[in-house]
Design a protein around this motif. Structure first.
Motif, PDB file in Angstrom:
ATOM      1  N   ASN A  55       0.820  -1.208   0.000  1.00 37.24           N
ATOM      2  CA  ASN A  55       0.000   0.000   0.000  1.00 37.24           C
ATOM      3  C   ASN A  55       0.853   1.256   0.000  1.00 37.24           C
ATOM      4  N   GLY A  56       0.287   2.315  -0.568  1.00 33.50           N
ATOM      5  CA  GLY A  56       0.877   3.642  -0.492  1.00 33.50           C
ATOM      6  C   GLY A  56       2.299   3.690  -1.006  1.00 33.50           C
ATOM      7  N   GLU A  57       3.138   4.392  -0.258  1.00 30.56           N
ATOM      8  CA  GLU A  57       4.507   4.616  -0.692  1.00 30.56           C
ATOM      9  C   GLU A  57       5.322   3.328  -0.701  1.00 30.56           C
ATOM     10  N   ARG A  58       4.930   2.313   0.076  1.00 31.57           N
ATOM     11  CA  ARG A  58       5.650   1.036   0.058  1.00 31.57           C
ATOM     12  C   ARG A  58       5.518   0.333  -1.297  1.00 31.57           C
ATOM     13  N   TYR A  59       4.395   0.603  -1.981  1.00 30.45           N
ATOM     14  CA  TYR A  59       4.198  -0.009  -3.296  1.00 30.45           C
ATOM     15  C   TYR A  59       5.209   0.556  -4.293  1.00 30.45           C
ATOM     16  N   PHE A  60       5.499   1.862  -4.179  1.00 32.03           N
ATOM     17  CA  PHE A  60       6.525   2.455  -5.033  1.00 32.03           C
ATOM     18  C   PHE A  60       7.862   1.755  -4.838  1.00 32.03           C
ATOM     19  N   LEU A  61       8.172   1.445  -3.588  1.00 35.37           N
ATOM     20  CA  LEU A  61       9.454   0.806  -3.304  1.00 35.37           C
ATOM     21  C   LEU A  61       9.519  -0.604  -3.885  1.00 35.37           C
ATOM     22  N   LYS A  62       8.385  -1.274  -3.906  1.00 35.37           N
ATOM     23  CA  LYS A  62       8.357  -2.629  -4.457  1.00 35.37           C
ATOM     24  C   LYS A  62       8.649  -2.613  -5.955  1.00 35.37           C
ATOM     25  N   ILE A  63       7.971  -1.727  -6.678  1.00 40.94           N
ATOM     26  CA  ILE A  63       8.204  -1.716  -8.126  1.00 40.94           C
ATOM     27  C   ILE A  63       9.535  -1.036  -8.471  1.00 40.94           C
ATOM     28  N   PHE A  64      10.044  -0.204  -7.543  1.00 42.84           N
ATOM     29  CA  PHE A  64      11.403   0.320  -7.734  1.00 42.84           C
ATOM     30  C   PHE A  64      12.422  -0.815  -7.642  1.00 42.84           C
ATOM     31  N   ARG A  65      12.180  -1.749  -6.725  1.00 42.37           N
ATOM     32  CA  ARG A  65      13.057  -2.930  -6.634  1.00 42.37           C
ATOM     33  C   ARG A  65      13.061  -3.695  -7.951  1.00 42.37           C
ATOM     34  N   LEU A 116      19.429   6.894  -5.322  1.00 47.05           N
ATOM     35  CA  LEU A 116      18.458   6.782  -4.236  1.00 47.05           C
ATOM     36  C   LEU A 116      19.070   7.241  -2.921  1.00 47.05           C
ATOM     37  N   ASP A 117      20.293   6.847  -2.660  1.00 52.55           N
ATOM     38  CA  ASP A 117      20.943   7.244  -1.416  1.00 52.55           C
ATOM     39  C   ASP A 117      21.141   8.756  -1.363  1.00 52.55           C
ATOM     40  N   ALA A 118      21.447   9.357  -2.518  1.00 50.23           N
ATOM     41  CA  ALA A 118      21.632  10.810  -2.569  1.00 50.23           C
ATOM     42  C   ALA A 118      20.311  11.560  -2.583  1.00 50.23           C
ATOM     43  N   SER A 173      10.422  10.748  -8.445  1.00 47.96           N
ATOM     44  CA  SER A 173      11.833  11.142  -8.348  1.00 47.96           C
ATOM     45  C   SER A 173      12.533  10.277  -7.291  1.00 47.96           C
ATOM     46  N   TYR A 174      13.861  10.231  -7.402  1.00 52.75           N
ATOM     47  CA  TYR A 174      14.620   9.512  -6.386  1.00 52.75           C
ATOM     48  C   TYR A 174      14.450  10.175  -5.016  1.00 52.75           C
ATOM     49  N   LYS A 175      14.237  11.469  -5.012  1.00 54.17           N
ATOM     50  CA  LYS A 175      14.021  12.189  -3.755  1.00 54.17           C
ATOM     51  C   LYS A 175      12.769  11.685  -3.060  1.00 54.17           C
ATOM     52  N   GLU A 176      11.692  11.484  -3.844  1.00 48.74           N
ATOM     53  CA  GLU A 176      10.438  10.971  -3.273  1.00 48.74           C
ATOM     54  C   GLU A 176      10.606   9.526  -2.807  1.00 48.74           C
ATOM     55  N   LYS A 234      13.386   8.131  -1.760  1.00 53.21           N
ATOM     56  CA  LYS A 234      14.185   8.130  -0.540  1.00 53.21           C
ATOM     57  C   LYS A 234      13.327   8.504   0.662  1.00 53.21           C
ATOM     58  N   LYS A 235      12.455   9.506   0.483  1.00 44.92           N
ATOM     59  CA  LYS A 235      11.568   9.899   1.576  1.00 44.92           C
ATOM     60  C   LYS A 235      10.648   8.754   1.966  1.00 44.92           C
ATOM     61  N   ALA A 236      10.134   8.035   0.959  1.00 43.02           N
ATOM     62  CA  ALA A 236       9.261   6.888   1.229  1.00 43.02           C
ATOM     63  C   ALA A 236      10.024   5.785   1.960  1.00 43.02           C
ATOM     64  N   LEU A 237      11.269   5.556   1.546  1.00 40.61           N
ATOM     65  CA  LEU A 237      12.084   4.521   2.181  1.00 40.61           C
ATOM     66  C   LEU A 237      12.335   4.850   3.644  1.00 40.61           C
ATOM     67  N   GLU A 238      12.709   6.086   3.917  1.00 40.96           N
ATOM     68  CA  GLU A 238      13.035   6.469   5.288  1.00 40.96           C
ATOM     69  C   GLU A 238      11.803   6.437   6.188  1.00 40.96           C
ATOM     70  N   SER A 239      10.672   6.944   5.699  1.00 43.16           N
ATOM     71  CA  SER A 239       9.465   6.949   6.537  1.00 43.16           C
ATOM     72  C   SER A 239       8.974   5.534   6.803  1.00 43.16           C
ATOM     73  N   SER A 240       9.050   4.654   5.813  1.00 42.99           N
ATOM     74  CA  SER A 240       8.621   3.265   6.004  1.00 42.99           C
ATOM     75  C   SER A 240       9.541   2.545   6.975  1.00 42.99           C
ATOM     76  N   PHE A 241      10.847   2.799   6.846  1.00 44.82           N
ATOM     77  CA  PHE A 241      11.789   2.151   7.746  1.00 44.82           C
ATOM     78  C   PHE A 241      11.623   2.654   9.175  1.00 44.82           C
ATOM     79  N   GLN A 242      11.382   3.954   9.337  1.00 47.85           N
ATOM     80  CA  GLN A 242      11.168   4.504  10.669  1.00 47.85           C
ATOM     81  C   GLN A 242       9.902   3.937  11.305  1.00 47.85           C
TER      82      GLN A 242
END
Length: 466
Positions: free
Chosen positions: A382-392, A419-421, A441-444, A446-454
């Motif tokens: 769901n949500g921003e985690r789905y972006f991370l899945k298809i980014f993988r 992504l790291d930058a 964008s990679y910026k978006e 990265k924000k999704a990755l950090e918020s999901s991990f937190q």
């Protein structure tokens, strides 16, 4: 391995026992700013005869630092050390150097968990408590060309009266005798190769550095022997076993000035022995110097001749005067050390990038396709985690026009670094069923990755409050 001393263990300081203190709790998921700049921090490094394969050396050292070694009947505990492993290649008793049979072991300290080298002098009986106290002065000698002495004590753990010296442990090191004189080789002397003059100057510079520190501490090395000098890297040497004679021959008093002059003579004899590639060449010093004159320049010959006359009273002789006399070659060695420093910094920058990518992929795998989170089986979809899945999928699971997998490491590294930058560059992500398309964008990302991990790091109690 005989005379192997000291360790490399997680510290950029020689002994690995006193690293840089941390000012805050270590967080493996925290990265430094500007991740894309680190790889280019150091430009191309010039060829350096003193350089070596850093990664291979450190990996090998780390491997051997943790080896259990050969199983022999050794005591389970020697004072505060355990897990002893014999390092001697030659199992024959030899009392030539110290006057007592000597053995070397690797052991782990119960105090700090680090590995050390234990040198045991078999059959030594301490008759004067002041003798062993003389080691205290050696513990204060901190020099990159001297194997650090940490402790000395007597022990009966070997079913006899033994004197134990604790020094740094250097995995994969060997002695100059093993490297150049064929010590431990059944064909001793047959395959010894000529040592280039540049290498000999490098050795002389390092030994001079060691003697300067030792003599400045009002001590004398007393042992400058090929079998007691460690080669811990390519042309990187350290004086070893220096403190032992101060204990063993404590009652045989000689003036410090005489002992320091004898160090100069021993220094010169070492260089002649190495230059001649023969361990017993000093039995015929005339022949040895003839060989030296033919093989090396007049500057090197004159420097060695000055050392060999260290006991002569015709002029003042000390290590400071010698260092002044070879100042021109010191600059060449110093320049090589600077190039090696640049190479190590470059290697460290690459390893820093590797660490960033590992942390990044670890975070992604904590999130992607997580079976369940907070009783939500669809959390990772769901949500921003789905972006991370298809980014993988965009990074690792691309296929070409024929449907074959695209295995492109460059593409993977480029995507993860961006992504790291958190760059503003936009990419197109397409779902697996090709029914959905997103431009992000990679910026978006990265924000999704950090918020999901937190979110995964939140304590369960705080989640229940909501």
């Amino acid at each position: 391995m005989a005379d192997v001393a000291t360790k490399i263990k997680g510290s950029l300081q020689g002994n690995g026992t006193a690293g840089v203190p941390s000012t805050s709790a270590f967080d493996p998921f925290v990265t430094a700013p500007n991740p894309l700049s680190a790889a280019n921090a150091v430009g191309p490094v010039q060829a350096n005869p003193f350089s070596h394969d850093t990664a291979a050396a450190l990996n090998g050292a780390a491997f051997f630092a943790n080896q259990s070694g050969f199983q022999q009947p050794l005591p389970a505990q020697v004072d505060y050390f355990h897990s002893l492993v014999p390092l001697d290649l030659n199992h024959q008793k030899n009392a030539t150097i110290f006057g007592f049979p000597s053995w070397v072991y690797k052991a782990q300290s119960s105090k700090d968990g680090n590995f050390y080298a234990l040198r045991r002098l078999e059959g030594f009986r301490l008759t004067n408590e002041k003798a062993i106290r003389s080691v205290q002065a050696w513990k204060r000698v901190c020099n990159g060309s001297v194997v650090t002495v940490h402790d000395a004590f007597t022990s009966r753990s070997f079913q006899d009266s033994s004197l134990i010296f604790v020094t740094d442990y250097h995995p994969l090191s060997k002695t100059l005798a093993e490297q150049h004189l064929g010590a431990g080789n059944r064909f001793q002397g047959r395959h010894n190769t000529h040592i280039p003059e540049q290498v000999l100057w490098g050795y002389m510079t390092q030994i001079a550095n060691a003697l300067k520190a030792i003599h400045a501490s009002q001590l004398a090395a007393r042992i400058i022997d090929p079998s007691k000098i460690l080669l811990t890297g390519r042309n990187r040497i350290r004086l070893n076993a220096c403190a032992i004679m101060d204990v063993v021959q404590f009652d045989t008093q000689r003036s410090l000035a005489e002992l320091q002059r004898q160090d100069l003579v021993n220094f010169g004899q070492l260089i002649v022995t190495l230059g001649a590639n023969q361990p017993n060449v000093m039995h015929n010093p005339t022949k040895a110097m003839e060989h030296f004159t033919r093989a090396y320049t007049a500057q090197l010959k004159n420097s060695v001749f000055w050392l060999l006359n260290g006991l002569q009273k015709d002029q003042e002789r000390n290590i400071d005067i010698f260092i002044t006399g070879i100042s021109s070659t010191l600059m060449s060695t110093f320049d090589s050390a600077l190039h090696l420093d640049d190479q190590l910094t470059s290697d460290l920058s690459r390893e820093l990038e590797n660490g960033r990518l590992v942390r990044l992929m670890t975070k992604l795998n904590f999130i992607n396709e997580r079976p369940e989170y907070e009783h939500d089986r669809q959390w990772s979809e769901n949500g921003e985690r789905y972006f991370l899945k298809i980014f993988r999928d965009y990074v690792f699971h691309q296929v070409d026009a024929q449907g074959d997998p695209v295995v492109d490491l460059g593409h993977v590294l480029m995507c993860l670094n961006k992504l790291d930058a958190g760059t503003d560059e936009k990419i197109t992500l397409i779902s697996r069923d090709e029914q959905s398309c997103f431009v992000v964008s990679y910026k978006e990302l990265k924000k999704a990755l950090e918020s999901s991990f937190q979110a995964l790091l939140k304590p369960s109690a705080s989640r229940r409050l909501h």
